[in-house]
Each structure stands twice: as structure tokens, then as C-alpha cells.
Enzyme design. Structure first.
Site, PDB file in Angstrom:
ATOM      1  N   SER A 153       1.963  -9.760  -0.747  1.00 16.56           N
ATOM      2  CA  SER A 153       1.533  -8.358  -0.678  1.00 16.56           C
ATOM      3  C   SER A 153       1.710  -7.728   0.700  1.00 16.56           C
ATOM      4  O   SER A 153       1.839  -6.516   0.816  1.00 16.56           O
ATOM      5  CB  SER A 153       0.069  -8.254  -1.106  1.00 16.56           C
ATOM      6  OG  SER A 153      -0.742  -9.126  -0.338  1.00 16.56           O
ATOM      7  N   LYS A 173       0.810  -1.218   0.000  1.00 15.58           N
ATOM      8  CA  LYS A 173       0.000   0.000   0.000  1.00 15.58           C
ATOM      9  C   LYS A 173       0.850   1.278   0.000  1.00 15.58           C
ATOM     10  O   LYS A 173       0.453   2.300  -0.544  1.00 15.58           O
ATOM     11  CB  LYS A 173      -0.930   0.024   1.218  1.00 15.58           C
ATOM     12  CG  LYS A 173      -1.948  -1.100   1.272  1.00 15.58           C
ATOM     13  CD  LYS A 173      -3.082  -0.840   0.331  1.00 15.58           C
ATOM     14  CE  LYS A 173      -4.270  -1.772   0.449  1.00 15.58           C
ATOM     15  NZ  LYS A 173      -4.117  -3.103   0.951  1.00 15.58           N
ATOM     16  N   GLU A 181     -10.026   5.701   2.527  1.00 12.93           N
ATOM     17  CA  GLU A 181     -10.891   4.671   3.084  1.00 12.93           C
ATOM     18  C   GLU A 181      -9.996   3.468   3.339  1.00 12.93           C
ATOM     19  O   GLU A 181      -8.953   3.332   2.728  1.00 12.93           O
ATOM     20  CB  GLU A 181     -11.984   4.309   2.094  1.00 12.93           C
ATOM     21  CG  GLU A 181     -11.567   3.294   1.028  1.00 12.93           C
ATOM     22  CD  GLU A 181     -10.445   3.761   0.126  1.00 12.93           C
ATOM     23  OE1 GLU A 181     -10.358   4.979  -0.124  1.00 12.93           O
ATOM     24  OE2 GLU A 181      -9.625   2.930  -0.313  1.00 12.93           O
TER      25      GLU A 181
HETATM   26  C1  LIG Z   1      -5.123  -4.179   0.831  1.00 12.86           C
HETATM   27  C2  LIG Z   1      -4.391  -5.434   0.705  1.00 12.86           C
HETATM   28  C3  LIG Z   1      -4.630  -6.318  -0.359  1.00 12.86           C
HETATM   29  C4  LIG Z   1      -5.720  -6.120  -1.373  1.00 12.86           C
HETATM   30  O1  LIG Z   1      -5.626  -4.945  -2.113  1.00 12.86           O
HETATM   31  P1  LIG Z   1      -5.244  -4.940  -3.648  1.00 12.86           P
HETATM   32  O2  LIG Z   1      -5.558  -3.569  -4.068  1.00 12.86           O
HETATM   33  O3  LIG Z   1      -6.065  -5.978  -4.332  1.00 12.86           O
HETATM   34  O4  LIG Z   1      -3.799  -5.234  -3.736  1.00 12.86           O
HETATM   35  C5  LIG Z   1      -3.845  -7.442  -0.454  1.00 12.86           C
HETATM   36  N1  LIG Z   1      -2.879  -7.700   0.446  1.00 12.86           N
HETATM   37  C6  LIG Z   1      -2.629  -6.887   1.488  1.00 12.86           C
HETATM   38  C7  LIG Z   1      -1.547  -7.243   2.445  1.00 12.86           C
HETATM   39  C8  LIG Z   1      -3.369  -5.729   1.643  1.00 12.86           C
HETATM   40  O5  LIG Z   1      -3.099  -4.920   2.668  1.00 12.86           O
END
Ligand SMILES: *Cc1c(COP(=O)(O)O)cnc(C)c1O
Length: 385
Positions: A370, A84, A106
């Protein structure tokens, strides 16, 4: 003019927002070409964000799967613990460039709220974050982090009290305060130009991955896998690879076994949500469905419009992974590699292990990890007990 991904995308918004979206697009396009902006983005990505993130060979997880090699793109190591940051930094710099002193955002899992609060503090911008009451309860540590970082967290009590309602509340705030406020959207969703901007700032993931894969094993991977909520970490991974021969697999949250979870691409159909045409989970009357997932970050009934286009064109394959399987993958990575993954990322991990089992040892699979799992310990322990 609104950019479209095939028939998808667009900007279905009230008239009051049209000038703000046009200004944002103009400033973003100027900034991309401005060497000073790029230098500042790169400097803060490195010195504040910790980029580049490594590409890690998960040797013991590979042995568990018994097939293709599994490599992890370590976005869990970015400042704040998820990808993020990449987008929050880029948009924070755009807000500064537009002379807007206030950020609103948000958040679902709280990760985007934390990233925005960090960037608001680092750039000296006042920050207010909308969050559904349900998410506030299940992501308490991130709520505390946002507050300690100087942001105000505004509880959203309407609808299902989750991410989609928080987005509605943020959009209403933006309409009322558009002259002083930048709405820092957290995923590749919303009206044009947001999906393109978010994908642009997240594409650092795929650009680094391309370079690192060639250095590590001499070529691009055979398959890249990423989880899909709104779709930003997946597009950050896929967009720079879309014109290569790399197979691409997006993984949605399937929720509890037997449900449709939050699988907008797997179980939804085209509709308009939050200002853009894309796949939406909806009932026969077009009412947005309630979603259900163990991971707050994937718990969203829509998806970015480029994913809708990738789905229809067949460039990306999409699948859904159920809660229990994501939990299994969480534990595998913990005991095999010493890494606690975010539950969102655990969905992608499970799909990657499934793919690795079916493929020869000569192949390489890269999974975008992620985020890290510290925020999910309560949920994981509750589910395992
Ligand atoms: C917010 C989040 C996601 C999902 O968001 P995308 O916009 O689809 O990437 C995935 N993994 C983590 C760790 C997140 O914080």
C-alpha cells in the site's frame, strides 16, 4: 436511501449533513456515468499519479518463504508514496464538480493529508488537514510535506490525539462549513456514501491487478492479501475480486504482542463509529477503546462497513499481525528486494509470507504494497536499536 452492506453501513449523522451527503451521492453517481469525468480521472491518474502501478514478482522473498510465489501490487510507486492518491484525486474532482472551493481532511500516518494537499494544490482547492498531536509528532516529515504543498495542518488535542479524534474534528468543521467545503475522507469509512465512493476510486488497484495477473502468470492469483486500517487499499484490491474464486485475506494491526492492537475485526464487535455501523474496538460499556500499533495508518478502532459484511459472510478472512512481526517483514523486503515498505504494508507482507510457506510453489499470492516506508524510518530505526 443509505446503502447497506448486510446490516452494516448507513448514515448516522446530524440532520445538517443529510443534504450534503445526498448531494455528494448524486454528483458521484452522475460523474461515474460521465465520459468527460472518467477521461479526466484517467488522465490525471496516469500523468500526475503514475498509474498503472506494476505487478512485481518478489523472487528472493519467494525463495525465503520457500512455497507459493509472492507478487507485489506496487501502490508504493503512486505519486505521494501510497494508494491514498487514488481516492484523493477522485474526491477532489467531485469537489470541483460540486463547486466547493475548500477541502478538509483528517490524517493518521499523514499519507492521506499529503495526498489531499497534493490534490488541493493540483486542482486549486484550499486545503486544511486535521491531525492528532500524537501523530504530528511521529509523522513529522509528512507534516512538513503538507505545509510545503500549501495546506494548513490543524493539530487535534482532544481524546487520544490520534486519527479517530482528527475525524471527529473534521466532522465538526464540515457541519459548520458544509456549503463551501468538501470533507475528503481518507478511507472506506464514515457515513454513506463515503465508503462506497472511496472503494470505487480505490478499485483501480484490483482492476489493474486482475489484468496484470492474467498477463504475468496466465490466471488470477490464488490469494490476495492487503492490510486493513479503515480498509480502503484492501477494498480497492478485494472489491473487484469479490465475485471470483480468489481467496482474500485482510490483515489488521495486532499491536504489541499480547494486545488487541487496532484489530477491530479480530477483537471488536458491532457498534456505531463516525456515522456508520461496523466493527468497533470497544469496552464492555461500548466506549471506544484506545488502539495501539507501530503503524499510524492502521491505528484506528473502526473499519469500513463492507469489511464487516465480508467478515460475517466469510468472503474475506481476517487476521492480525503484531508489531514485531511487521518489523521483521519490513527488513525482509528491504534486504531481499531492495524495497522499503510502509509499516502498514509490512503487516500484509508478514501474513503473505506465512501463507506462502504453507502453500505449494504452483500457487500465486498477490500482496498489495500500500505504501513506501520512507515516512517510517525513524520508527523502524528506533525499534531496531
Ligand atoms: C493509510 C494507509 C493504510 C491504511 O489505510 P486503508 O484505508 O486501510 O488502506 C495502509 N497503508 C498505507 C501506506 C497507508 O498510508
Amino acid at each position: 436511501m443509505p446503502e447497506r452492506y448486510g446490516p452494516y453501513g448507513g448514515a448516522f449523522v446530524p440532520e445538517t449533513l443529510v443534504p450534503a451527503l445526498a448531494e455528494l451521492e448524486r454528483v458521484w453517481k452522475e460523474a461515474r456515468r460521465d465520459p468527460a469525468f472518467r477521461r479526466e480521472l484517467s488522465r490525471l491518474s496516469t500523468t500526475l499519479g503514475g498509474r498503472p502501478t506494476p505487478l512485481y514478482f518478489a523472487s528472493r522473498l519467494t525463495r525465503r518463504a520457500g512455497g507459493a510465489e509472492i507478487w507485489l501490487k506496487r501502490e508504493d510507486l503512486v505519486h505521494g508514496g501510497a494508494h491514498k492518491f487514488n481516492n484523493a484525486l477522485g474526491q477532489g474532482l467531485l469537489a470541483q464538480r460540486m463547486g466547493k472551493p475548500r477541502l478538509i481532511a483528517e490524517t493518521g500516518a499523514g499519507q492521506h493529508g499529503v495526498a489531499t494537499a497534493m490534490i488541493g494544490a493540483a486542482l486549486g482547492l484550499r486545503t486544511e488537514v486535521y491531525m492528532g498531536e500524537v501523530d504530528i509528532d511521529r509523522q513529522k516529515p509528512n507534516v512538513d510535506r503538507m505545509r510545503l504543498l500549501g495546506a494548513r495542518v490543524i493539530p487535534v488535542k482532544s481524546g487520544t490525539r490520534t486519527l479517530k479524534d482528527a475525524i471527529n474534528a473534521a466532522l465538526r468543521d464540515w457541519i459548520a462549513n458544509v456549503r463551501t467545503t468538501h470533507y475528503l475522507i481518507g478511507s472506506a469509512v464514515g457515513p454513506h456514501p463515503f465508503p462506497s465512493i472511496v472503494t470505487d476510486f480505490q478499485s483501480v488497484i484490483g482492476r489493474e491487478l486482475r489484468r496484470q495477473a492474467v498477463r504475468a502468470f496466465g490466471r488470477l492469483p490464488d490469494l490476495a492479501v492487503a492490510c486493513v486500517g479503515g480498509g480502503s487499499n484492501a477494498l480497492g484490491t478485494f472489491h473487484p475480486l469479490r465475485k471470483t474464486s480468489v481467496e482474500l485475506l485482510g490483515v489488521e494491526a495486532g499491536g504489541p504482542a499480547g494486545s488487541t492492537g487496532a484489530g477491530s475485526l479480530s477483537y471488536g464487535r458491532p457498534g456505531i463509529l463516525h456515522g456508520a455501523l461496523s466493527y468497533v474496538l470497544q469496552d464492555a460499556d461500548g466506549q471506544v477503546s484506545e488502539t495501539e500499533s507501530i503503524s499510524a495508518g492502521l491505528d484506528y478502532p473502526g473499519v469500513g462497513p463492507e469489511h464487516a459484511w465480508f467478515r460475517d459472510s466469510g468472503r474475506v478472512r481476517y487476521t492480525a499481525v503484531h508489531d514485531q512481526d511487521a518489523l521483521r517483514a519490513f527488513h525482509w523486503l528491504a534486504v531481499d528486494e531492495g524495497i522499503l515498505p510502509a509499516l502498514e504494508s509490512s503487516h500484509a507482507l508478514f501474513a503473505a509470507v506465512t501463507e506462502a510457506r504453507r502453500r505449494p510453489k504452483e500457487q500465486h499470492i498477490v500482496v498489495t504494497l500500500s505504501g513506501r516506508g520512507d515516512k517510517d524510518l525513524g520508527v523502524v530505526l528506533g525499534a531496531t536499536r
